[in-house]
Design a protein around this motif. Structure first.
Motif, short mmCIF file in Angstrom:
data_model
loop_
_atom_site.label_atom_id
_atom_site.label_comp_id
_atom_site.label_asym_id
_atom_site.label_seq_id
_atom_site.Cartn_x
_atom_site.Cartn_y
_atom_site.Cartn_z
N ARG A 223 162.02 63.12 58.96
CA ARG A 223 162.27 61.80 58.41
C ARG A 223 161.47 61.61 57.12
O ARG A 223 160.40 62.17 56.94
N ASP A 224 161.99 60.74 56.27
CA ASP A 224 161.30 60.34 55.05
C ASP A 224 160.56 59.04 55.38
O ASP A 224 161.04 57.95 55.15
N PHE A 225 159.37 59.19 56.00
CA PHE A 225 158.61 58.03 56.44
C PHE A 225 158.07 57.25 55.24
O PHE A 225 157.52 57.83 54.30
N THR A 226 158.23 55.92 55.30
CA THR A 226 158.01 55.08 54.13
C THR A 226 157.05 53.94 54.47
O THR A 226 157.38 53.10 55.31
N TYR A 227 155.90 53.90 53.83
CA TYR A 227 154.90 52.88 54.13
C TYR A 227 155.34 51.50 53.64
O TYR A 227 155.99 51.38 52.59
N ILE A 228 154.96 50.48 54.37
CA ILE A 228 155.42 49.11 54.12
C ILE A 228 155.17 48.62 52.70
O ILE A 228 155.99 47.92 52.12
N ASP A 229 154.05 49.02 52.09
CA ASP A 229 153.76 48.53 50.74
C ASP A 229 154.74 49.07 49.71
O ASP A 229 155.01 48.40 48.69
N ASN A 230 155.29 50.25 49.94
CA ASN A 230 156.35 50.76 49.07
C ASN A 230 157.60 49.89 49.18
O ASN A 230 158.28 49.64 48.19
N VAL A 231 157.88 49.44 50.38
CA VAL A 231 159.05 48.59 50.63
C VAL A 231 158.88 47.22 49.99
O VAL A 231 159.81 46.67 49.40
N ILE A 232 157.67 46.67 50.10
CA ILE A 232 157.40 45.39 49.45
C ILE A 232 157.61 45.51 47.95
O ILE A 232 158.25 44.66 47.33
N GLN A 233 157.06 46.58 47.37
CA GLN A 233 157.23 46.78 45.93
C GLN A 233 158.70 46.80 45.55
O GLN A 233 159.11 46.16 44.56
N MET A 234 159.51 47.50 46.33
CA MET A 234 160.93 47.63 45.99
C MET A 234 161.66 46.29 46.10
O MET A 234 162.51 45.97 45.26
N ASN A 235 161.34 45.50 47.12
CA ASN A 235 161.96 44.18 47.24
C ASN A 235 161.62 43.28 46.07
O ASN A 235 162.49 42.58 45.54
N ILE A 236 160.35 43.30 45.66
CA ILE A 236 159.94 42.46 44.54
C ILE A 236 160.60 42.92 43.25
O ILE A 236 161.06 42.12 42.43
N ARG A 237 160.66 44.23 43.07
CA ARG A 237 161.34 44.75 41.88
C ARG A 237 162.82 44.35 41.87
O ARG A 237 163.39 44.07 40.82
N ALA A 238 163.43 44.33 43.05
CA ALA A 238 164.84 43.99 43.14
C ALA A 238 165.13 42.54 42.75
O ALA A 238 166.17 42.26 42.15
N ILE A 239 164.21 41.64 43.07
CA ILE A 239 164.47 40.24 42.69
C ILE A 239 163.92 39.91 41.30
O ILE A 239 164.37 38.95 40.67
N ALA A 240 162.98 40.70 40.80
CA ALA A 240 162.37 40.40 39.51
C ALA A 240 163.07 41.08 38.33
O ALA A 240 162.88 40.68 37.19
N SER A 241 163.91 42.08 38.61
CA SER A 241 164.50 42.87 37.54
C SER A 241 165.46 42.05 36.67
O SER A 241 166.28 41.28 37.16
N ASN A 242 165.34 42.27 35.37
CA ASN A 242 166.27 41.66 34.41
C ASN A 242 167.27 42.68 33.88
O ASN A 242 168.02 42.38 32.94
N ASN A 243 167.27 43.86 34.46
CA ASN A 243 168.18 44.92 34.05
C ASN A 243 169.55 44.71 34.69
O ASN A 243 169.71 44.89 35.90
N LYS A 244 170.52 44.34 33.91
CA LYS A 244 171.86 44.06 34.44
C LYS A 244 172.51 45.29 35.05
O LYS A 244 173.38 45.19 35.93
N ASP A 245 172.09 46.48 34.60
CA ASP A 245 172.63 47.71 35.18
C ASP A 245 172.07 47.98 36.57
O ASP A 245 172.55 48.86 37.28
N ALA A 246 171.03 47.22 36.95
CA ALA A 246 170.35 47.48 38.22
C ALA A 246 170.90 46.68 39.39
O ALA A 246 170.54 46.92 40.54
N ILE A 247 171.78 45.71 39.10
CA ILE A 247 172.27 44.84 40.16
C ILE A 247 173.65 45.28 40.66
O ILE A 247 174.30 46.14 40.06
N ASN A 248 174.04 44.67 41.79
CA ASN A 248 175.33 44.94 42.43
C ASN A 248 175.49 46.42 42.79
O ASN A 248 176.52 47.05 42.53
N THR A 249 174.45 46.96 43.38
CA THR A 249 174.46 48.35 43.81
C THR A 249 173.47 48.51 44.96
O THR A 249 172.91 47.53 45.46
N VAL A 250 173.28 49.75 45.40
CA VAL A 250 172.34 50.03 46.50
C VAL A 250 171.35 51.10 46.07
O VAL A 250 171.63 51.93 45.19
#
Length: 332
Positions: A223-250
């Motif tokens: 498994r690709d075990f993933t520590y919680i702080d990496n996940v927090i970072q990704m969630n914050i980046r997902a809501i803070a991003s102003n890059n239009k190419d970064a939205i509506n995807t996975v």
């Protein structure tokens, strides 16, 4: 990580569904520390009140006790919200195999309710917990977002349907969505108890009690075990991003390395032995392979790095050290 450095405006109101759960409560804590107003929606089916007890005195925190299977509750929760971090779900492959109907009701119908609530409230962006289980029987390694296989469990189906619905709401209604395919998240506040406990906290509790952990199969599954702080970072980046190419995807949310279960147990013994030397001598038991388990899981995080600037700070070793320290302090 200081999330304010990710340029998340503290004036924003963020709804965290499943906010009393493992990942949700960590997100609530991080957002509150940034000065954000946080609304937590949880029915406490799997979430725990103690996970959010420390936020009760914070004027920026509001708890809505309710179920995402109720549309009116979802609409109420989304009212006057800037962003949604949708974590609420019934996790676990075995749980979905034992009770596919409830998993579908929560993970699909509940998800659709939340999308409708977010759409009707004109939420700026809807970021949701997707899953690495969506890759199913794909043998492609590492896993890249655009290549998936056939789902291997009802849970995997529900999480894939989430992605399809999110895409439709983006294209049809203009709701900005980002899906985060989590890869085996672990860390503080993760429940070690219950029939569907995740492997790391379950093994930690067993080893702390000098009980033999049971590996399903021969221990070669990875498994690709993933520590919680990496996940927090990704969630914050997902809501803070102003890059239009970064939205509506996975995106994959992982570290980008894999560890097999044998290696995992050895690492757990190594770090736990620093607290109790007897743990290094606890034997491991090998049991039958679980139905629906994906043999290997390894994520490519290139897309997340490129479009969202994701930079995971914790690998398996540094994450386990942090997690074990928390478990020893709080659960021993």
């Amino acid at each position: 990580m200081n999330i304010s450095s990710l340029k998340l405006d503290s004036s924003n109101t963020v709804l965290v569904t499943g906010g009393a759960g493992f990942i949700g409560s960590n997100l609530c804590e991080s957002l509150l520390s940034n000065g954000n107003t946080v609304i937590c929606l949880d029915n406490f089916a799997t979430g725990k009140r103690e996970n959010i007890a420390g936020f009760a005195s914070n004027n920026n925190f509001t708890l809505i006790e309710g179920d995402i299977r109720d549309l009116n509750t979802c609409k109420k929760a989304c009212s006057n919200v800037d962003y949604v971090l949708h974590q609420a779900a019934l996790g676990s492959v075995p749980r979905s195999i034992n009770d596919p109907i409830t998993s579908n009701d929560v993970n699909v119908s509940g998800f659709l309710n939340m999308l409708v609530g977010a759409r009707d409230a004109n939420v700026k962006r809807f970021v949701y917990a997707a899953s690495s289980s969506t890759y199913g029987d794909s043998t492609n390694m590492p896993k890249v977002e655009e290549i998936i296989g056939k789902p291997l469990s009802p849970y995997a189906i529900t999480k894939y349907v989430n992605e399809l619905y999110a895409d439709i709401f983006s294209n049809t209604y203009g709701l900005e969505t980002i899906g985060l395919r989590y890869f085996n998240v672990f860390g503080r506040k993760q429940d070690p108890n219950g029939a569907y406990a995740a492997v790391i906290p379950k093994f930690v509790m067993q080893l702390m009690s000098h009980e033999s952990p049971t590996i399903n199969g021969d221990g070669s599954f990875s498994r690709d075990f993933t520590y919680i702080d990496n996940v927090i970072q990704m969630n914050i980046r997902a809501i803070a991003s102003n890059n239009k190419d970064a939205i509506n995807t996975v995106y994959n949310v992982a570290y980008g390395e894999r560890t097999d279960l044998k290696q995992l147990v050895e690492l757990l013994k190594k770090y736990l032995s620093e607290f109790d030397s007897k743990i290094k001598n606890v034997e491991t038991i090998y049991g039958p392979q679980r139905t629906g388990d994906v043999p290997h899981s390894l994520a490519s995080i290139s897309k997340a790095k490129k479009l969202l600037g994701y930079n995971p700070e914790y690998n398996i070793e540094s994450g386990l050290k942090e997690a074990i320290s928390w478990y020893w302090k709080n659960l021993k």
